[in-house]
Enzyme design. Structure first.
Site, PDB file in Angstrom:
ATOM      1  N   GLU A 100      78.275  23.629  71.439  1.00  0.00           N
ATOM      2  CA  GLU A 100      77.789  23.019  70.189  1.00  0.00           C
ATOM      3  C   GLU A 100      77.438  24.075  69.137  1.00  0.00           C
ATOM      4  O   GLU A 100      77.153  23.737  67.994  1.00  0.00           O
ATOM      5  CB  GLU A 100      76.584  22.109  70.481  1.00  0.00           C
ATOM      6  CG  GLU A 100      75.286  22.818  70.826  1.00  0.00           C
ATOM      7  CD  GLU A 100      75.240  23.416  72.242  1.00  0.00           C
ATOM      8  OE1 GLU A 100      76.271  23.448  72.929  1.00  0.00           O
ATOM      9  OE2 GLU A 100      74.156  23.881  72.624  1.00  0.00           O
ATOM     10  N   HIS A 132      77.205  27.244  75.417  1.00  0.00           N
ATOM     11  CA  HIS A 132      76.810  26.300  74.352  1.00  0.00           C
ATOM     12  C   HIS A 132      77.974  25.964  73.415  1.00  0.00           C
ATOM     13  O   HIS A 132      78.045  26.497  72.303  1.00  0.00           O
ATOM     14  CB  HIS A 132      75.702  26.933  73.499  1.00  0.00           C
ATOM     15  CG  HIS A 132      74.384  27.023  74.167  1.00  0.00           C
ATOM     16  ND1 HIS A 132      73.425  26.029  74.062  1.00  0.00           N
ATOM     17  CD2 HIS A 132      73.842  27.978  74.945  1.00  0.00           C
ATOM     18  CE1 HIS A 132      72.360  26.376  74.747  1.00  0.00           C
ATOM     19  NE2 HIS A 132      72.580  27.558  75.295  1.00  0.00           N
ATOM     20  N   CYS A 161      74.003  24.287  79.515  1.00  0.00           N
ATOM     21  CA  CYS A 161      72.940  25.278  79.729  1.00  0.00           C
ATOM     22  C   CYS A 161      71.711  24.620  80.389  1.00  0.00           C
ATOM     23  O   CYS A 161      71.794  24.264  81.549  1.00  0.00           O
ATOM     24  CB  CYS A 161      72.624  25.982  78.411  1.00  0.00           C
ATOM     25  SG  CYS A 161      71.863  27.586  78.707  1.00  0.00           S
TER      26      CYS A 161
HETATM   27  N1  GLN Z   1      66.918  29.407  80.355  1.00  0.00           N
HETATM   28  C1  GLN Z   1      66.802  28.051  79.952  1.00  0.00           C
HETATM   29  C2  GLN Z   1      66.249  27.165  81.069  1.00  0.00           C
HETATM   30  O1  GLN Z   1      66.158  27.559  82.167  1.00  0.00           O
HETATM   31  C3  GLN Z   1      68.136  27.492  79.490  1.00  0.00           C
HETATM   32  C4  GLN Z   1      68.558  28.212  78.243  1.00  0.00           C
HETATM   33  C5  GLN Z   1      69.410  27.404  77.323  1.00  0.00           C
HETATM   34  O2  GLN Z   1      69.544  26.198  77.449  1.00  0.00           O
HETATM   35  N2  GLN Z   1      69.938  28.087  76.349  1.00  0.00           N
HETATM   36  O3  GLN Z   1      65.905  26.069  80.808  1.00  0.00           O
END
Ligand code: GLN
Length: 199
Positions: A182, A180, A87
């Site tokens: 995790e 995610h 992410c």
């Molecule tokens: N939207 C977040 C970003 O741009 C990432 C979101 C996340 O890691 N759950 O950093």
């Protein structure tokens, strides 16, 4: 369960500057790996693999730069160390993030669009067929997730949504997931990542 990890990859680092690093550390520990909360660049020499967790990519980028992580991280990646961005971590390792103001690692040949699923789909879950992990579909959790909008010629797509949106990709020792792993009990992604370091 040490055999899940294999002999070669005993030390899995997780960049502990911001975000949900604790959950990654817990998963590696559950698998029998030695999990290291990486807070200083010198610690990168002590780990065999590194996760950059989800969180806020702007903050992770700023802190990584402030604490001097960027050159050392690039060096370790060039050495072949597996690095997995989940992410915000995927945003951090991408070569191209249109409109992103903070310093990023620019290591993996992907373009990533932040918060690309829009307000209606701020968070959602999806069952994915993941090419490299096999078995039952993988239940993935997306939270303000990025989309991987372009992949370079050396990048393999390993999972996509039904509409074709790429959500997991690999380029040699680099792995990026929009979601995610995790946060769910299925540890197949963590096992897969650890296996990337085996020669
Ligand atoms: N939207 C977040 C970003 O741009 C990432 C979101 C996340 O890691 N759950 O950093």
């Amino acid at each position: 369960m040490p055999s899940a990890v294999g002999d070669r990859l005993a030390r899995a680092g997780v960049l502990g500057l911001q975000g949900d690093f604790r959950e990654h550390l817990d998963t590696f520990q559950r698998l029998g790996a030695e999990a290291v909360d990486v807070r200083r660049p010198e610690q990168l020499d002590e780990v065999d693999a590194l996760v950059i967790p989800g969180g806020e990519s702007t903050t992770i980028g700023k802190l990584a730069e402030r604490y001097g992580f960027i050159p050392k991280l690039r060096e370790r990646i060039a050495d072949g160390m597996p690095v997995w961005g989940t992410c915000a971590g995927a945003i951090f390792i991408a070569k191209d993030v249109p409109g992103h103001p903070h310093p990023i690692l620019s290591a993996m040949d992907i373009s990533v669009e932040r918060n690309a699923f829009g307000r209606q789909q701020d968070s959602f879950e999806a069952d994915l067929v993941v090419r490299d992990i096999g078995g039952a579909p993988y239940h993935a959790v997306f939270i303000r997730a990025p989309k991987i909008t372009k992949t370079g010629s050396d990048v393999e797509t390993i999972a996509a949504l039904d509409d074709g949106t790429v959500v997991a990709a690999r380029q040699g020792n680099l792995l990026a997931t929009s979601f995610h792993p995790e946060l769910t009990p299925d540890d197949r992604f963590h096992r897969y990542f650890l296996s990337l370091g085996k020669k």
